[in-house]
Scaffold this motif. Sequence first.
Motif, PDB file in Angstrom:
ATOM      1  N   ALA A 167      63.030  57.959  49.670  1.00  0.00           N
ATOM      2  CA  ALA A 167      64.420  57.616  49.350  1.00  0.00           C
ATOM      3  C   ALA A 167      64.603  56.164  48.935  1.00  0.00           C
ATOM      4  O   ALA A 167      65.708  55.750  48.615  1.00  0.00           O
ATOM      5  CB  ALA A 167      65.338  57.936  50.537  1.00  0.00           C
ATOM      6  N   CYS A 168      63.529  55.381  49.013  1.00  0.00           N
ATOM      7  CA  CYS A 168      63.618  54.003  48.498  1.00  0.00           C
ATOM      8  C   CYS A 168      62.205  53.529  48.217  1.00  0.00           C
ATOM      9  O   CYS A 168      61.231  54.184  48.607  1.00  0.00           O
ATOM     10  CB  CYS A 168      64.364  53.094  49.477  1.00  0.00           C
ATOM     11  SG  CYS A 168      63.337  52.204  50.646  1.00  0.00           S
ATOM     12  N   PRO A 169      62.056  52.388  47.546  1.00  0.00           N
ATOM     13  CA  PRO A 169      60.715  51.951  47.133  1.00  0.00           C
ATOM     14  C   PRO A 169      59.765  51.644  48.283  1.00  0.00           C
ATOM     15  O   PRO A 169      58.563  51.519  48.059  1.00  0.00           O
ATOM     16  CB  PRO A 169      61.004  50.665  46.333  1.00  0.00           C
ATOM     17  CG  PRO A 169      62.442  50.719  45.960  1.00  0.00           C
ATOM     18  CD  PRO A 169      63.117  51.502  47.016  1.00  0.00           C
ATOM     19  N   VAL A 170      60.260  51.544  49.514  1.00  0.00           N
ATOM     20  CA  VAL A 170      59.365  51.236  50.641  1.00  0.00           C
ATOM     21  C   VAL A 170      58.416  52.410  50.904  1.00  0.00           C
ATOM     22  O   VAL A 170      57.262  52.225  51.299  1.00  0.00           O
ATOM     23  CB  VAL A 170      60.197  50.880  51.901  1.00  0.00           C
ATOM     24  CG1 VAL A 170      59.304  50.610  53.101  1.00  0.00           C
ATOM     25  CG2 VAL A 170      61.057  49.644  51.621  1.00  0.00           C
ATOM     26  N   MET A 171      58.898  53.630  50.672  1.00  0.00           N
ATOM     27  CA  MET A 171      58.102  54.848  50.811  1.00  0.00           C
ATOM     28  C   MET A 171      57.407  54.936  52.186  1.00  0.00           C
ATOM     29  O   MET A 171      56.179  55.014  52.313  1.00  0.00           O
ATOM     30  CB  MET A 171      57.037  54.918  49.697  1.00  0.00           C
ATOM     31  CG  MET A 171      57.617  54.810  48.288  1.00  0.00           C
ATOM     32  SD  MET A 171      58.426  56.303  47.719  1.00  0.00           S
ATOM     33  CE  MET A 171      57.050  57.279  47.167  1.00  0.00           C
TER      34      MET A 171
ATOM     35  N   ALA B 238      61.741  52.702  58.399  1.00  0.00           N
ATOM     36  CA  ALA B 238      62.010  51.278  58.625  1.00  0.00           C
ATOM     37  C   ALA B 238      63.491  50.949  58.620  1.00  0.00           C
ATOM     38  O   ALA B 238      63.921  49.974  59.221  1.00  0.00           O
ATOM     39  CB  ALA B 238      61.293  50.452  57.563  1.00  0.00           C
ATOM     40  N   CYS B 239      64.296  51.743  57.915  1.00  0.00           N
ATOM     41  CA  CYS B 239      65.730  51.428  57.817  1.00  0.00           C
ATOM     42  C   CYS B 239      66.562  52.169  58.859  1.00  0.00           C
ATOM     43  O   CYS B 239      67.782  51.995  58.917  1.00  0.00           O
ATOM     44  CB  CYS B 239      66.247  51.791  56.428  1.00  0.00           C
ATOM     45  SG  CYS B 239      66.174  53.560  56.102  1.00  0.00           S
ATOM     46  N   ASP B 240      65.898  53.026  59.658  1.00  0.00           N
ATOM     47  CA  ASP B 240      66.588  53.832  60.673  1.00  0.00           C
ATOM     48  C   ASP B 240      67.589  54.811  60.066  1.00  0.00           C
ATOM     49  O   ASP B 240      68.473  55.297  60.752  1.00  0.00           O
ATOM     50  CB  ASP B 240      67.331  52.941  61.697  1.00  0.00           C
ATOM     51  CG  ASP B 240      66.361  52.301  62.675  1.00  0.00           C
ATOM     52  OD1 ASP B 240      65.276  52.892  62.875  1.00  0.00           O
ATOM     53  OD2 ASP B 240      66.668  51.231  63.192  1.00  0.00           O
TER      54      ASP B 240
HETATM   55  S1  SF4 Z   1      63.097  52.281  54.363  1.00  0.00           S
HETATM   56 FE1  SF4 Z   1      61.706  53.992  54.643  1.00  0.00          FE
HETATM   57  S2  SF4 Z   1      62.933  55.541  55.725  1.00  0.00           S
HETATM   58 FE2  SF4 Z   1      64.366  54.068  54.844  1.00  0.00          FE
HETATM   59  S3  SF4 Z   1      64.915  54.937  52.844  1.00  0.00           S
HETATM   60 FE3  SF4 Z   1      63.199  53.521  52.503  1.00  0.00          FE
HETATM   61  S4  SF4 Z   1      61.414  54.858  52.588  1.00  0.00           S
HETATM   62 FE4  SF4 Z   1      63.073  56.010  53.531  1.00  0.00          FE
END
Ligand code: SF4
Length: 463
Positions: free
Chosen positions: A10-14, A24-26
Amino acid sequence: MSEEKLRCDACPVMCYIAPGRSGACDRYANHDGELVRLDPLTVIEGGGPVVPFLGRDWNGDIIQGDRPFVTAIGAGTTYPDYKPAPFIVSQMVDDADMITVVTEGIFSYCGVKVKIDTDRHIGAECAIVRVKGEPIGHVMTGEYGSKMLSLGGVDHLTGGSKAEGRVTCDALLALCNREAVEMQIDDGVNIVVQAGQAPIIDGVAEKLMRVGCGSATIGMFAKQWAPHVDEVIVVDDHITGVLTEHEAGKQLDMRPAGIRVTGRRSTPGRYFQVAGHGTGWGGTDVTDPLTIIKKIDPKIAWPGLRLLMISTTGEQWEYFVLDADFTPQPAEIPDPLRAIAERIADNCEPSLCSVLFMGGAGGSLRAGVTENPVGLTRSVKDALTRVTVGGAVGYVWPGGGITVMADVMDMPSNAFGYVPTPALVAPIEFTMKRADYAAMGGHMDRVRPVSEVLTPAIRRVRR
Ligand code: SF4
């Protein structure tokens, strides 16, 4: 990497997320092998009569009425950007077939503009604002009774050290979620800012926002003062007013008092820079008002002259009478003058901090709405598509892109999240007629009726 871990995209952190843990973002978690969004989707339910969108009597409030409004809070993000937004819902509003596209946008280009209602000097224009020692923004202009801060922005989020980006993101998240943040301003004050609350400056909660500048205060109250006093000086960091010299005093035929204040005369009865900046009277560093009196002309003044000195909020005042040597001596203030001082304070509004989220949705986020991203931009500019942030009406800046600003007090609580890239996750909704959505190249195959998303798990917020 454990086989049981899920990868969130759902975001570039994957993130790889272990069973029973969150990313990581809870915001996302691995629940029994399924990637779930932890916060419920938030729906605002209004009251009162339905107002047709784009109808003749429409007042601009798209969530007015008793229809549910699906916000992007808890909707989830889509990454990479070409994927359609998580929720594209349709509903009939009277005869209009409306579409709302909701997504939690990941904003690297975002920040907040903060308005702090205070007379006090908090720091010079362009002074750096810090949290935990890290620079997160700067002081902007002084406005009428308020000081402005610009916090965040892409340079603080991504252009400095890792710590600067992280602290900036944490501060923005807290401010947008209406939490208190303590800041230090270089060569200025320590200030606690919280949306909807009074600022706390150097440990003291601010009470009142000024009724006007010194000159305006003279104008507003001249007629009430004139029968009871010979001179009034309204002490102000910006424009100190002197009643008998001011146009208001002249028009009331007041006799010149011969009292000259320090500073630079702008126009008759209006003085700039009478003292240094500070947290004293009217945002100056004055604690003894007599220090701004430069001279008293014995050819014009007279023994027994009655002098009132007062601040722009009416919180500080002192009353004097000139003795035989033309020296101001403290005296008992007459009741009518005391009543006017109290009226000035009554006319001041409560001091508050206002936090406006500002972000650029003109980039890739548009692809989740339409296959032709510029179509969304044009539709917004043509006022065919309305932009809201967590249900709060957004002000869209003129010019290119979709740069939107919205008051966090108009949104449900905890509307914002973050990802550790670092960036803020902000809800954003685009509402338009079905025909206009189709015309801009919208993801029509993903449209579903609002009844489909109104499940028991939804968080309902009444407006
Ligand atoms: S930080 Fe990790 S859990 Fe949160 S949206 Fe990004 S990839 Fe997903």
